[in-house]
Design an enzyme around this catalytic site. Structure first.
Site, PDB file in Angstrom:
ATOM      1  N   CYS A   1       0.862  -1.185   0.000  1.00  0.00           N
ATOM      2  CA  CYS A   1       0.000   0.000   0.000  1.00  0.00           C
ATOM      3  C   CYS A   1       0.897   1.233   0.000  1.00  0.00           C
ATOM      4  O   CYS A   1       1.815   1.327   0.823  1.00  0.00           O
ATOM      5  CB  CYS A   1      -0.886   0.000   1.244  1.00  0.00           C
ATOM      6  SG  CYS A   1      -1.868   1.499   1.426  1.00  0.00           S
TER       7      CYS A   1
ATOM      8  N   CYS B   1      -0.782   5.950   6.966  1.00  0.00           N
ATOM      9  CA  CYS B   1      -2.143   5.580   7.360  1.00  0.00           C
ATOM     10  C   CYS B   1      -2.156   4.879   8.710  1.00  0.00           C
ATOM     11  O   CYS B   1      -1.297   4.053   9.005  1.00  0.00           O
ATOM     12  CB  CYS B   1      -2.735   4.676   6.289  1.00  0.00           C
ATOM     13  SG  CYS B   1      -4.376   4.083   6.688  1.00  0.00           S
TER      14      CYS B   1
ATOM     15  N   CYS C   1      -3.105   0.281   9.192  1.00  0.00           N
ATOM     16  CA  CYS C   1      -2.166  -0.843   9.301  1.00  0.00           C
ATOM     17  C   CYS C   1      -0.869  -0.311   9.902  1.00  0.00           C
ATOM     18  O   CYS C   1      -0.354   0.706   9.458  1.00  0.00           O
ATOM     19  CB  CYS C   1      -1.876  -1.426   7.922  1.00  0.00           C
ATOM     20  SG  CYS C   1      -3.334  -2.146   7.145  1.00  0.00           S
TER      21      CYS C   1
ATOM     22  N   CYS D   1      -7.980   0.665  -0.799  1.00  0.00           N
ATOM     23  CA  CYS D   1      -7.347   0.137   0.411  1.00  0.00           C
ATOM     24  C   CYS D   1      -7.146  -1.370   0.238  1.00  0.00           C
ATOM     25  O   CYS D   1      -8.098  -2.110  -0.013  1.00  0.00           O
ATOM     26  CB  CYS D   1      -8.230   0.416   1.627  1.00  0.00           C
ATOM     27  SG  CYS D   1      -7.701  -0.516   3.063  1.00  0.00           S
TER      28      CYS D   1
ATOM     29  N   GLN E   1     -17.463 -10.346  13.262  1.00  0.00           N
ATOM     30  CA  GLN E   1     -16.023 -10.485  12.999  1.00  0.00           C
ATOM     31  C   GLN E   1     -15.716  -9.989  11.585  1.00  0.00           C
ATOM     32  O   GLN E   1     -16.448 -10.286  10.649  1.00  0.00           O
ATOM     33  CB  GLN E   1     -15.596 -11.946  13.139  1.00  0.00           C
ATOM     34  CG  GLN E   1     -15.823 -12.537  14.527  1.00  0.00           C
ATOM     35  CD  GLN E   1     -14.826 -12.037  15.564  1.00  0.00           C
ATOM     36  OE1 GLN E   1     -13.855 -11.364  15.254  1.00  0.00           O
ATOM     37  NE2 GLN E   1     -15.089 -12.365  16.818  1.00  0.00           N
TER      38      GLN E   1
ATOM     39  N   GLU F   1     -25.700 -10.346  25.614  1.00  0.00           N
ATOM     40  CA  GLU F   1     -25.131  -9.273  24.795  1.00  0.00           C
ATOM     41  C   GLU F   1     -25.817  -7.967  25.159  1.00  0.00           C
ATOM     42  O   GLU F   1     -27.012  -7.934  25.406  1.00  0.00           O
ATOM     43  CB  GLU F   1     -25.353  -9.647  23.312  1.00  0.00           C
ATOM     44  CG  GLU F   1     -25.290  -8.535  22.311  1.00  0.00           C
ATOM     45  CD  GLU F   1     -23.902  -7.889  22.208  1.00  0.00           C
ATOM     46  OE1 GLU F   1     -22.900  -8.623  22.161  1.00  0.00           O
ATOM     47  OE2 GLU F   1     -23.840  -6.649  22.164  1.00  0.00           O
TER      48      GLU F   1
ATOM     49  N   ASP G   1     -16.169 -13.635  25.250  1.00  0.00           N
ATOM     50  CA  ASP G   1     -15.572 -12.989  24.063  1.00  0.00           C
ATOM     51  C   ASP G   1     -15.776 -11.476  24.181  1.00  0.00           C
ATOM     52  O   ASP G   1     -16.503 -10.867  23.395  1.00  0.00           O
ATOM     53  CB  ASP G   1     -16.224 -13.541  22.786  1.00  0.00           C
ATOM     54  CG  ASP G   1     -15.552 -13.015  21.528  1.00  0.00           C
ATOM     55  OD1 ASP G   1     -14.530 -12.314  21.635  1.00  0.00           O
ATOM     56  OD2 ASP G   1     -16.058 -13.310  20.418  1.00  0.00           O
TER      57      ASP G   1
ATOM     58  N   CYS H   1      -9.567 -10.316  21.967  1.00  0.00           N
ATOM     59  CA  CYS H   1      -8.939  -9.527  20.903  1.00  0.00           C
ATOM     60  C   CYS H   1      -7.880  -8.592  21.477  1.00  0.00           C
ATOM     61  O   CYS H   1      -7.356  -7.742  20.774  1.00  0.00           O
ATOM     62  CB  CYS H   1      -9.995  -8.745  20.122  1.00  0.00           C
ATOM     63  SG  CYS H   1     -10.984  -7.683  21.163  1.00  0.00           S
TER      64      CYS H   1
END
Ligand code: SAH
Length: 477
Positions: free
Chosen positions: A71, A77, A80, A163, A294, A344, A393, A420
């Site tokens: 990229c 940016c 990433c 992108c 996800q 949730e 999670d 995560c």
């Protein structure tokens, strides 16, 4: 050494945000745009006691793991952070990050844990994996409306085209929206003043179904007149006939939270469908704009596959899937459990979860809307509901200590923790293994857990983020 001095140093490690770490005259430097193995010349941007920050001026000797990023905006940016590192080295970095956090923050003895090699994507350079993109609007110096990304840690907009981590096809939609905005003199949101209409363009795709959702986040109740909204729908459909759902999200708050609570459907339904295959049969999932889903479908199948194999259900268990989102993990678990209860906090996600159970003909899954740390204690401590296996999670901030204490009071046989953020994971594991106190205020005996297995999974190539699945079982006393 002081600010603006030039230094030369070799990068020997990488920090949690992907920054290079090297030493110079006893000082540790965190160096922007440098990867492990590089020797760089850099300029000092800040000095603190014992350490400092610097920015790479020139790579003098590139690391063997340095690659040309796929990229052109990789170094500017904020999306990433480690694109200049080979994918193989990215995976090694992520594995190490999880290990370090479990050891340093979690206080875990890694020699007694089965730490499995990270599951990466099946490509040398994995691209086009993200099924959800949120592009902020901006204007070029000559006044054109554009969408792009913010530069790292700033709100300075970079107009990025194509992108390379987004699923393909966004460009024509981005272009159509910007052209429409210019032709109809729609204003662009100004974060500082809180004025202007167009905030973000959200595009979601079902990678297995090809369905597309376009959601325009606006600082107002409408785009304009009804006629204008109709012509917006027509312009989008002409740009991409795969678009199933077009909606507006109303966000009039002065906040950097992207989505507001209110949605208005302009065309189609307020959801798209995605399919996930874990085992034999794919399951169908309805996803609405406010629900979490996800972002990397191929890796999600491996993530969920790991969670299911760690749970190793026999068929007679009552399983709790806390932080269940649209009920994805719950519905896979339900195939081999007596009963699954998902919890949730987002009402739209619970509506999706109920719909998803129905869509897949599943009748042993039940979904409750509320905070896991409130609903679970009520259900198991006051109403005495069964809990044989608990799946967790949570979002990046991890679990509330009240929830962890309740789990330790009730003592399910197994806990499967999908995380995560390995730093908050490690903090929570420390509590569950009995290495730290939660906020227990009564005298009930607390169960300790033993971490058996850890499986890191790479859901977000080129970023510093890494997902992990952990299996814990009750510690025998
Ligand atoms: N397991 C799901 C969702 C994981 S993301 C999946 O794989 O798709 C975490 C979810 O936790 C989000 O849907 C978020 O809305 C929800 N959440 C955040 N805080 C919560 C809380 N205190 N109690 C219950 N759910 C919560």
């Amino acid at each position: 050494m002081k600010k603006n001095d030039k230094i030369q140093l070799t990068i020997t490690d990488m920090g949690v945000n992907g920054e290079g770490i090297g030493k110079k005259d006893g000082y540790t430097f965190f160096v922007k745009n440098a990867v492990i193995g590089d020797t760089v010349s850099a300029v000092i941007t800040k000095m603190k006691k014992g350490y400092g920050y610097a920015k790479t001026l020139q790579v003098l000797t590139p690391s063997a793991d340095r690659v040309d990023p796929p990229c052109p905006e990789a170094s500017r940016c904020g999306g990433c952070q480690i694109m200049e590192l080979s994918y193989k080295a990215q995976l090694k970095y992520k594995e190490q990050k999880v290990k370090n956090n479990l050891e340093r923050i979690g206080g875990l003895d890694m020699t007694s844990i089965e730490f499995l090699p990270i599951i990466g994507m099946d490509k040398d350079v994995p691209l086009h994996y993200r099924n959800k993109m949120q592009y902020p609007f901006g204007r070029t110096a000559d006044g054109h409306v554009v969408t792009g990304f913010y530069a790292g840690r700033t709100h300075y907009l970079i107009e990025t085209k194509n992108c390379p981590v987004a699923l393909q096809g966004d460009e024509k939609i981005r272009q159509a929206v910007c052209t429409f905005a210019e032709q109809n003199a729609l204003s662009v949101y100004d974060e500082e003043k809180g004025t202007g209409l167009l905030r973000h363009l959200l595009i979601r795709r079902g990678s297995a179904t090809g369905q597309v959702m376009v959601c325009l986040v606006i600082n107002g109740d409408e785009l304009g007149t009804l006629d204008l909204e109709r012509s917006f729908v027509a312009a989008l459909k002409a740009a991409d006939p795969a678009i199933r759902s077009i909606c507006l999200n109303i966000n009039k708050e002065k906040t950097n939270v992207i989505l507001g609570k209110t949605l208005r459907c302009l065309s189609g339904e307020l959801y798209i469908e995605e399919k996930i295959t874990c085992g034999k049969e794919p399951l169908r999932f309805q996803i609405s704009p406010l629900s979490f889903f996800q972002v990397n479908t191929a890796q999600t199948e491996r993530l969920y596959g790991t969670a299911l194999s760690f749970a190793a259900l026999k068929g007679d268990e009552t399983v709790w899937d806390l932080y269940c989102g649209t009920g994805t993990i719950s519905l896979f678990l339900s195939k081999s459990a007596k009963k699954v209860i998902g919890v949730e906090v987002i009402p739209a996600a619970i509506e999706d979860a109920n719909e998803n159970a129905w869509l897949n003909g599943i009748d042993n899954a039940q979904f409750l809307c509320g905070k896991a740390e409130e609903l679970f204690p009520e259900a198991v401590l006051q109403e005495n509901l069964q809990a044989d296996v608990v799946v967790l999670d949570p979002p990046r901030k991890g679990c509330d200590a009240r929830l962890l204490d309740t789990i330790r009071k009730v003592g399910p046989e197994k806990i499967v923790y999908v995380s995560c953020d390995s730093a908050t994971l490690a903090r929570d594991l420390k509590i569950l293994t009995g290495g730290a106190d939660g906020d227990n205020t009564d005298s009930l005996r607390l169960q300790n857990y033993t971490v058996k297995k850890v499986q890191p999974v790479d859901m977000f190539p080129h970023t510093v983020h890494v997902e992990s699945v952990v299996l814990m079982i009750k510690t025998e006393n």
